[in-house]
Design a protein around this motif. Sequence first.
Motif, PDB file in Angstrom:
ATOM      1  N   VAL A  29       0.838  -1.192   0.000  1.00 43.64           N
ATOM      2  CA  VAL A  29       0.000   0.000   0.000  1.00 43.64           C
ATOM      3  C   VAL A  29       0.881   1.252   0.000  1.00 43.64           C
ATOM      4  N   GLY A  30       1.985   1.201   0.711  1.00 45.64           N
ATOM      5  CA  GLY A  30       2.934   2.314   0.687  1.00 45.64           C
ATOM      6  C   GLY A  30       3.452   2.585  -0.715  1.00 45.64           C
ATOM      7  N   GLU A  31       3.735   1.525  -1.454  1.00 42.09           N
ATOM      8  CA  GLU A  31       4.174   1.675  -2.839  1.00 42.09           C
ATOM      9  C   GLU A  31       3.096   2.344  -3.687  1.00 42.09           C
ATOM     10  N   HIS A  32       1.845   1.941  -3.478  1.00 44.57           N
ATOM     11  CA  HIS A  32       0.738   2.571  -4.209  1.00 44.57           C
ATOM     12  C   HIS A  32       0.630   4.049  -3.848  1.00 44.57           C
ATOM     13  N   LYS A  33       0.747   4.364  -2.571  1.00 46.44           N
ATOM     14  CA  LYS A  33       0.579   5.743  -2.105  1.00 46.44           C
ATOM     15  C   LYS A  33       1.606   6.693  -2.711  1.00 46.44           C
ATOM     16  N   VAL A  34       2.833   6.225  -2.896  1.00 47.45           N
ATOM     17  CA  VAL A  34       3.866   7.098  -3.465  1.00 47.45           C
ATOM     18  C   VAL A  34       3.995   6.951  -4.974  1.00 47.45           C
ATOM     19  N   GLY A  35       3.176   6.111  -5.574  1.00 54.56           N
ATOM     20  CA  GLY A  35       3.207   5.939  -7.027  1.00 54.56           C
ATOM     21  C   GLY A  35       4.487   5.298  -7.520  1.00 54.56           C
TER      22      GLY A  35
END
Length: 94
Positions: A29-35
């Motif tokens: 989810v962290g990866e998704h949040k920072v694109g």
Amino acid sequence: MKTYYVYLLTNKNKTVLYIGVTNDLQRRVGEHKVGLHPGFTKKYNLHYLVYFESYPDIKAAIAREKQLKAGSRQKKEALIMAENPEWLDLAADF
């Protein structure tokens, strides 16, 4: 023993839903949040974790992901509403 997660993301306006599978929900989810990765979630700013389920094995998680993806938006929204009726970002503290 690993745990696998099926998760749903949405954007600020709750207009788009994304379903994914991971063995590390916080990292992914962290990866998704920072694109971090180009693609659908980055294009539509899908940064809000609104639902997830955990499974003891990857096969069960993938089967559930496929089941959810095949379902209607109405069914996905019903799952979210049952567990997270305010559509809060469950990863806000990650």
